[in-house]
Design an enzyme around this catalytic site. Structure first.
Site, PDB file in Angstrom:
ATOM      1  CE1 TYR A   1     -10.809  -0.947  13.798  1.00 42.68           C
ATOM      2  CE2 TYR A   1     -11.067   1.475  13.559  1.00 42.68           C
ATOM      3  CZ  TYR A   1     -10.865   0.186  12.969  1.00 42.68           C
ATOM      4  OH  TYR A   1     -10.752   0.162  11.601  1.00 42.68           O
TER       5      TYR A   1
ATOM      6  N   PRO B   1      -2.124   3.255  14.962  1.00 40.48           N
ATOM      7  CG  PRO B   1      -1.494   3.786  12.558  1.00 40.48           C
ATOM      8  CD  PRO B   1      -2.028   2.757  13.521  1.00 40.48           C
TER       9      PRO B   1
ATOM     10  N   GLY C   1       0.871  -1.269   0.249  1.00 43.64           N
ATOM     11  CA  GLY C   1      -0.124  -0.096   0.000  1.00 43.64           C
ATOM     12  C   GLY C   1       0.819   1.534  -0.136  1.00 43.64           C
TER      13      GLY C   1
HETATM   14  C1  LIG Z   1     -15.226   9.538  13.141  1.00 44.97           C
HETATM   15  C2  LIG Z   1     -14.355   9.875  12.164  1.00 44.97           C
HETATM   16  C3  LIG Z   1     -13.691   8.912  11.523  1.00 44.97           C
HETATM   17  C4  LIG Z   1     -12.560   9.281  10.506  1.00 44.97           C
HETATM   18  C5  LIG Z   1     -11.255   8.666  10.481  1.00 44.97           C
HETATM   19  C6  LIG Z   1     -10.927   7.996  11.817  1.00 44.97           C
HETATM   20  C7  LIG Z   1      -9.617   6.849  11.704  1.00 44.97           C
HETATM   21  C8  LIG Z   1      -9.349   6.246  12.946  1.00 44.97           C
HETATM   22  C9  LIG Z   1      -9.204   4.852  12.810  1.00 44.97           C
HETATM   23  C10 LIG Z   1      -9.031   4.389  11.424  1.00 44.97           C
HETATM   24  C11 LIG Z   1      -8.609   3.219  11.066  1.00 44.97           C
HETATM   25  C12 LIG Z   1      -8.580   3.031   9.700  1.00 44.97           C
HETATM   26  C13 LIG Z   1      -8.448   1.872   9.304  1.00 44.97           C
HETATM   27  C14 LIG Z   1      -8.300   1.599   7.756  1.00 44.97           C
HETATM   28  O1  LIG Z   1      -7.936   0.560   7.335  1.00 44.97           O
HETATM   29  S1  LIG Z   1      -8.348   2.885   6.629  1.00 44.97           S
HETATM   30  C15 LIG Z   1      -7.998   2.255   4.709  1.00 44.97           C
HETATM   31  C16 LIG Z   1      -8.966   2.451   3.955  1.00 44.97           C
HETATM   32  N1  LIG Z   1      -8.735   2.258   2.639  1.00 44.97           N
HETATM   33  C17 LIG Z   1      -9.051   1.500   1.779  1.00 44.97           C
HETATM   34  O2  LIG Z   1     -10.198   0.683   2.227  1.00 44.97           O
HETATM   35  C18 LIG Z   1      -8.406   1.254   0.761  1.00 44.97           C
HETATM   36  C19 LIG Z   1      -8.845   0.086  -0.319  1.00 44.97           C
HETATM   37  N2  LIG Z   1     -10.319  -0.023  -0.162  1.00 44.97           N
HETATM   38  C20 LIG Z   1     -11.058  -0.986  -1.313  1.00 44.97           C
HETATM   39  O3  LIG Z   1     -10.534  -1.088  -2.291  1.00 44.97           O
HETATM   40  C21 LIG Z   1     -12.565  -1.036  -1.088  1.00 44.97           C
HETATM   41  O4  LIG Z   1     -12.979  -0.086  -0.239  1.00 44.97           O
HETATM   42  C22 LIG Z   1     -12.917  -2.466  -0.453  1.00 44.97           C
HETATM   43  C23 LIG Z   1     -14.420  -2.596  -0.232  1.00 44.97           C
HETATM   44  C24 LIG Z   1     -12.440  -2.526   0.858  1.00 44.97           C
HETATM   45  C25 LIG Z   1     -12.471  -3.356  -1.380  1.00 44.97           C
HETATM   46  O5  LIG Z   1     -12.844  -3.147  -2.819  1.00 44.97           O
HETATM   47  P1  LIG Z   1     -13.142  -4.392  -3.752  1.00 44.97           P
HETATM   48  O6  LIG Z   1     -12.263  -5.653  -3.696  1.00 44.97           O
HETATM   49  O7  LIG Z   1     -13.184  -3.726  -5.213  1.00 44.97           O
HETATM   50  O8  LIG Z   1     -14.505  -4.691  -3.349  1.00 44.97           O
HETATM   51  P2  LIG Z   1     -16.151  -4.718  -3.561  1.00 44.97           P
HETATM   52  O9  LIG Z   1     -16.198  -5.890  -4.864  1.00 44.97           O
HETATM   53  O10 LIG Z   1     -16.246  -3.296  -4.093  1.00 44.97           O
HETATM   54  O11 LIG Z   1     -16.847  -5.008  -2.296  1.00 44.97           O
HETATM   55  C26 LIG Z   1     -16.559  -6.177  -1.872  1.00 44.97           C
HETATM   56  C27 LIG Z   1     -17.904  -6.627  -0.769  1.00 44.97           C
HETATM   57  O12 LIG Z   1     -18.067  -5.488   0.070  1.00 44.97           O
HETATM   58  C28 LIG Z   1     -19.081  -4.706   0.044  1.00 44.97           C
HETATM   59  N3  LIG Z   1     -19.130  -3.365   0.283  1.00 44.97           N
HETATM   60  C29 LIG Z   1     -18.199  -2.638  -0.156  1.00 44.97           C
HETATM   61  N4  LIG Z   1     -18.299  -1.468   0.444  1.00 44.97           N
HETATM   62  C30 LIG Z   1     -19.416  -1.444   1.113  1.00 44.97           C
HETATM   63  C31 LIG Z   1     -19.905  -0.318   1.999  1.00 44.97           C
HETATM   64  N5  LIG Z   1     -19.704   0.803   1.750  1.00 44.97           N
HETATM   65  N6  LIG Z   1     -20.983  -0.967   2.950  1.00 44.97           N
HETATM   66  C32 LIG Z   1     -21.262  -2.159   2.853  1.00 44.97           C
HETATM   67  N7  LIG Z   1     -20.504  -3.200   1.955  1.00 44.97           N
HETATM   68  C33 LIG Z   1     -19.745  -2.989   1.178  1.00 44.97           C
HETATM   69  C34 LIG Z   1     -19.719  -4.904  -1.459  1.00 44.97           C
HETATM   70  O13 LIG Z   1     -21.000  -4.948  -1.797  1.00 44.97           O
HETATM   71  C35 LIG Z   1     -19.285  -6.408  -1.729  1.00 44.97           C
HETATM   72  O14 LIG Z   1     -19.984  -7.499  -1.227  1.00 44.97           O
HETATM   73  P3  LIG Z   1     -21.202  -8.067  -1.854  1.00 44.97           P
HETATM   74  O15 LIG Z   1     -22.121  -7.195  -2.668  1.00 44.97           O
HETATM   75  O16 LIG Z   1     -21.766  -9.142  -1.056  1.00 44.97           O
HETATM   76  O17 LIG Z   1     -20.446  -8.817  -3.000  1.00 44.97           O
HETATM   77  N1  LIG Z   2      -5.547   7.124   8.075  1.00 43.05           N
HETATM   78  C1  LIG Z   2      -5.902   6.780   9.370  1.00 43.05           C
HETATM   79  O1  LIG Z   2      -6.470   7.424  10.080  1.00 43.05           O
HETATM   80  C2  LIG Z   2      -5.600   5.405   9.759  1.00 43.05           C
HETATM   81  C3  LIG Z   2      -4.877   4.419   9.108  1.00 43.05           C
HETATM   82  N2  LIG Z   2      -4.535   3.097   9.750  1.00 43.05           N
HETATM   83  C4  LIG Z   2      -4.228   2.272   8.820  1.00 43.05           C
HETATM   84  O2  LIG Z   2      -2.872   2.923   7.983  1.00 43.05           O
HETATM   85  C5  LIG Z   2      -2.710   2.087   6.827  1.00 43.05           C
HETATM   86  C6  LIG Z   2      -2.854   2.824   5.629  1.00 43.05           C
HETATM   87  O3  LIG Z   2      -4.016   3.476   5.513  1.00 43.05           O
HETATM   88  P1  LIG Z   2      -4.174   4.856   4.758  1.00 43.05           P
HETATM   89  O4  LIG Z   2      -2.950   5.511   4.266  1.00 43.05           O
HETATM   90  O5  LIG Z   2      -4.917   5.742   5.615  1.00 43.05           O
HETATM   91  O6  LIG Z   2      -5.340   4.689   3.641  1.00 43.05           O
HETATM   92  P2  LIG Z   2      -5.106   4.088   1.990  1.00 43.05           P
HETATM   93  O7  LIG Z   2      -6.533   3.715   1.616  1.00 43.05           O
HETATM   94  O8  LIG Z   2      -4.370   5.436   1.332  1.00 43.05           O
HETATM   95  O9  LIG Z   2      -4.199   2.890   1.939  1.00 43.05           O
HETATM   96  C7  LIG Z   2      -4.711   1.729   1.935  1.00 43.05           C
HETATM   97  C8  LIG Z   2      -3.591   0.954   0.958  1.00 43.05           C
HETATM   98  O10 LIG Z   2      -3.905  -0.471   0.876  1.00 43.05           O
HETATM   99  C9  LIG Z   2      -3.747  -0.822  -0.538  1.00 43.05           C
HETATM  100  N3  LIG Z   2      -4.509  -2.015  -0.783  1.00 43.05           N
HETATM  101  C10 LIG Z   2      -5.761  -2.141  -0.565  1.00 43.05           C
HETATM  102  N4  LIG Z   2      -6.303  -3.468  -0.875  1.00 43.05           N
HETATM  103  C11 LIG Z   2      -5.131  -4.128  -1.151  1.00 43.05           C
HETATM  104  C12 LIG Z   2      -4.970  -5.126  -1.859  1.00 43.05           C
HETATM  105  N5  LIG Z   2      -5.762  -6.142  -1.929  1.00 43.05           N
HETATM  106  N6  LIG Z   2      -3.632  -5.667  -2.214  1.00 43.05           N
HETATM  107  C13 LIG Z   2      -2.442  -4.924  -2.074  1.00 43.05           C
HETATM  108  N7  LIG Z   2      -2.888  -3.499  -1.502  1.00 43.05           N
HETATM  109  C14 LIG Z   2      -3.988  -3.177  -1.179  1.00 43.05           C
HETATM  110  C15 LIG Z   2      -4.387   0.250  -1.429  1.00 43.05           C
HETATM  111  O11 LIG Z   2      -3.895   0.460  -2.741  1.00 43.05           O
HETATM  112  P3  LIG Z   2      -4.586  -0.233  -3.895  1.00 43.05           P
HETATM  113  O12 LIG Z   2      -5.870   0.411  -4.095  1.00 43.05           O
HETATM  114  O13 LIG Z   2      -3.720   0.139  -5.273  1.00 43.05           O
HETATM  115  O14 LIG Z   2      -4.339  -1.719  -3.898  1.00 43.05           O
HETATM  116  C16 LIG Z   2      -3.637   1.559  -0.544  1.00 43.05           C
HETATM  117  O15 LIG Z   2      -2.604   2.004  -0.988  1.00 43.05           O
HETATM  118  C17 LIG Z   2      -3.709   0.885   7.053  1.00 43.05           C
HETATM  119  O16 LIG Z   2      -3.488  -0.144   7.386  1.00 43.05           O
HETATM  120  C18 LIG Z   2      -5.107   1.449   7.800  1.00 43.05           C
HETATM  121  O17 LIG Z   2      -5.446   0.510   8.346  1.00 43.05           O
HETATM  122  C19 LIG Z   2      -4.841   2.955  10.871  1.00 43.05           C
HETATM  123  C20 LIG Z   2      -5.472   3.837  11.723  1.00 43.05           C
HETATM  124  C21 LIG Z   2      -5.864   5.158  11.152  1.00 43.05           C
END
Ligand SMILES: CCCCCCCCC/C=C/C=C/C(=O)SCCNC(=O)CCNC(=O)[C@H](O)C(C)(C)COP(=O)(O)OP(=O)(O)OC[C@H]1O[C@@H](n2cnc3c(N)ncnc32)[C@H](O)[C@@H]1OP(=O)(O)O
Ligand SMILES: NC(=O)C1=CN([C@@H]2O[C@H](COP(=O)(O)OP(=O)(O)OC[C@H]3O[C@@H](n4cnc5c(N)ncnc54)[C@H](OP(=O)(O)O)[C@@H]3O)[C@@H](O)[C@H]2O)C=CC1
Length: 349
Positions: free
Chosen positions: A213, A254, A80
């Site tokens: 969390y 984080p 990522g």
């Molecule tokens: C209070 C304020 C908060 C502010 C932030 C606070 C942060 C503090 C702590 C934070 C922690 C952070 C943790 C993180 O991990 S952040 C990282 C976020 N980044 C990403 O998610 C990047 C990658 N994400 C993705 O690519 C997509 O979002 C994905 C859905 C995770 C995966 O994509 P893909 O493989 O293309 O999947 P899909 O085919 O689209 O979906 C798969 C199934 O999931 C269902 N689905 C997708 N989105 C939703 C939704 N929003 N709600 C419900 N269901 C969802 C989708 O429908 C598919 O299921 P199916 O329909 O049954 O097939």
């Molecule tokens: N920002 C925040 O407040 C917080 C973030 N985190 C953690 O920090 C990390 C980074 O998050 P953040 O930078 O905020 O969010 P981003 O969405 O920018 O980062 C997520 C990364 O994961 C990659 N990724 C997602 N699915 C796959 C996959 N199947 N294979 C390979 N790579 C994948 C995405 O790239 P691509 O789509 O190209 O695959 C993307 O670069 C995560 O682990 C998140 O849980 C934790 C707490 C707080």
């Protein structure tokens, strides 16, 4: 920095959202402290960012912390690494001399990041496409890395997926999608690299990015909470098992740090950020550069005695949410006088 009044729903439509928002404003007004005059809003690059006045005590230092050259002759693999926090960590490691390999699904995004960072630092950044959910793809990615750079000294498992969703609305595939990226993806990358490093008798530092969390659990992000907790168990277990092979395993949890990936999926309307800031004792969000400095330290030789560590990095948010009486910081001096009088006047039980 300009003070703003809270409670502007912007162009967000929908009755539910307005209700949530007006309830928050109501709560804030009722709770005496943290009213509009104490909420500040930075505006930059079209993004709002809230902070409290006391956040000025905790101004971020965003320069690179470690001495130049700390990562000379090192190879770092960051999943990522094309976006958000992964990109920030790649930038710092590259600036410190590392040759970086960044991997995720979107090759174009990776390539653009790689080009931008290497042109700034003068060090090579390689982009390798890899979906970490697929163990064969992970194996091919590692083959490609071995060709490009050899096995890495530093592995950062940062890739993740997440979205807020009431669990009763979550499909099996929704659950699988998140847990496959976060838990299985981290396991596939760690096992593939770990085995090859062991075969080659090469030590390495592994770092996992989880979240606060992971420890408490959290409603509405249940697959993420479950998978991140699994990642922590995996890393603590391997810290114990693979020290004998020269491998260290550490974890950063984080708190909120603004990235497009996280905030677009966890706070799509921006409604919740303001109330979240109110519970962070340092009064602001974290910065990607601050996280990157910590990751660079933990993955460096300066931290060679650190293994099995879980570092919470959240401006104090976790303890602030946990303490039973912490909401009392909203009580004013006058209210304290009244409360104290009431308590002191109580006699007997
Ligand atoms: C209070 C304020 C908060 C502010 C932030 C606070 C942060 C503090 C702590 C934070 C922690 C952070 C943790 C993180 O991990 S952040 C990282 C976020 N980044 C990403 O998610 C990047 C990658 N994400 C993705 O690519 C997509 O979002 C994905 C859905 C995770 C995966 O994509 P893909 O493989 O293309 O999947 P899909 O085919 O689209 O979906 C798969 C199934 O999931 C269902 N689905 C997708 N989105 C939703 C939704 N929003 N709600 C419900 N269901 C969802 C989708 O429908 C598919 O299921 P199916 O329909 O049954 O097939
Ligand atoms: N920002 C925040 O407040 C917080 C973030 N985190 C953690 O920090 C990390 C980074 O998050 P953040 O930078 O905020 O969010 P981003 O969405 O920018 O980062 C997520 C990364 O994961 C990659 N990724 C997602 N699915 C796959 C996959 N199947 N294979 C390979 N790579 C994948 C995405 O790239 P691509 O789509 O190209 O695959 C993307 O670069 C995560 O682990 C998140 O849980 C934790 C707490 C707080």
């Amino acid at each position: 920095m300009v003070p703003v009044s809270v409670g502007q729903a912007g162009n967000v439509s929908g009755l539910l959202l307005s209700l949530i928002l007006s309830e928050q404003v109501q709560n804030r007004t009722d709770s005496v402290d943290f009213g509009p005059s104490q909420l500040w809003c930075h505006r930059f690059a079209g993004l709002r960012s809230y902070a409290t006045p006391h956040s000025q005590f905790f101004a971020p230092s965003e320069g690179i912390m470690l001495p130049a050259g700390s990562y000379n002759n090192k190879v770092a693999f960051i999943t990522g690494g094309g976006t958000g926090l992964g990109r920030a960590m790649t930038g710092v490691l590259s600036q410190l001399g590392a040759q970086c390999v960044i991997a995720s699904r979107k090759l174009e995004v990776l390539q653009q990041t790689a080009t931008e960072i290497s042109s700034q630092t003068g060090n090579k950044v390689h982009a390798v496409q890899c979906d970490v959910r697929d163990p064969q793809a992970v194996s091919r990615c590692v083959d490609q890395m071995v060709e490009l750079t050899g096995l890495p000294d530093v592995i950062i498992n940062n890739a993740a997926g997440n979205f807020i969703c009431p669990s009763e609305r979550l499909s099996a595939n929704g659950w699988k999608s998140i847990t496959d990226i976060v838990l299985n993806g981290t396991a596939f990358v760690t096992l593939e690299l770990g085995k090859r490093l062991i075969q080659n008798q090469k030590g390495a530092s592994f770092l996992a990015i989880t979240t606060i969390y992971a420890e408490s659990g959290s409603g509405f992000v249940v697959p993420s909470a479950s998978a991140k907790a699994g990642v922590e168990a995996l890393y603590k277990s391997l810290a114990a098992e693979w020290g004998r092979y020269g491998h260290r395993f550490n974890i950063i949890q984080p708190g909120p740090i603004r990235t497009k990936g996280a905030f677009s999926r966890l706070d799509p309307t921006g409604t919740f950020e303001k109330s979240m800031i109110g519970r962070i004792p340092t009064g602001r969000l974290g910065k990607p550069a601050e996280l990157a400095n910590l990751a660079a330290y933990l993955s460096s030789d300066y931290a060679s005695w650190m293994s099995g560590a879980v570092i919470r990095f959240d401006g104090g948010e976790y303890v602030s949410m946990a303490g039973e009486f912490n909401e009392l910081r909203k009580v004013t001096d006058d209210q304290w006088k009244m409360l104290e009088t009431m308590i002191r006047s109580t006699k007997g039980s």
